[in-house]
Design a protein around this motif. Structure first.
Motif, PDB file in Angstrom:
ATOM      1  N   SER A  85      39.586  31.710  16.813  1.00 38.91           N
ATOM      2  CA  SER A  85      39.359  30.275  16.890  1.00 38.91           C
ATOM      3  C   SER A  85      37.930  29.946  16.475  1.00 38.91           C
ATOM      4  N   THR A  86      37.781  28.930  15.659  1.00 33.51           N
ATOM      5  CA  THR A  86      36.435  28.471  15.301  1.00 33.51           C
ATOM      6  C   THR A  86      35.867  27.578  16.397  1.00 33.51           C
ATOM      7  N   ALA A  87      36.736  27.054  17.264  1.00 31.67           N
ATOM      8  CA  ALA A  87      36.286  26.153  18.334  1.00 31.67           C
ATOM      9  C   ALA A  87      35.606  26.908  19.474  1.00 31.67           C
ATOM     10  N   ASN A  88      36.223  28.023  19.918  1.00 32.74           N
ATOM     11  CA  ASN A  88      35.656  28.732  21.072  1.00 32.74           C
ATOM     12  C   ASN A  88      35.390  30.218  20.823  1.00 32.74           C
ATOM     13  N   GLY A  89      35.721  30.732  19.649  1.00 33.82           N
ATOM     14  CA  GLY A  89      35.455  32.134  19.321  1.00 33.82           C
ATOM     15  C   GLY A  89      36.453  33.123  19.906  1.00 33.82           C
TER      16      GLY A  89
END
Length: 96
Positions: A48-52
């Motif tokens: 995820s690019t939002a939370n890694g």
């Protein structure tokens, strides 16, 4: 229709035929390079690019999502959970 436009049409048809033949030869020589649609269920894994966090989806052969994972801090954690799911085919179903 004049003679020049007839030649252009025939030339275009020849190019399309040649491209088709070249594509078939390429697929025969390099079958692993040509993407093939899955014939069975498969897993997709991504970060995820939002939370890694790392996630996975289990998808049917028709590409419909069947299951989604929780987030994992590492890719190895996500891959490990996939192996756990794969190994649970004899787990009982308990209605609660």
């Amino acid at each position: 229709m004049n003679q020049k436009s007839v030649h252009k049409v025939n030339f275009s048809m020849d190019i399309r035929k040649k491209r088709g033949i070249l594509q078939l030869v390429w697929e025969f020589i390099h079958p692993a390079v040509t993407p093939q649609p899955p014939k069975n269920m498969y897993y997709t894994v991504w970060k995820s690019t939002a939370n890694g966090n790392w996630y996975w989806n289990l998808k049917a052969a028709n590409h419909e999502k069947i299951a989604t994972s929780e987030g994992y801090v590492t890719k190895q954690g996500a891959l490990h959970s996939i192996e756990l799911v794969k190994g649970s085919n004899n787990a009982p179903v308990i209605e609660i």
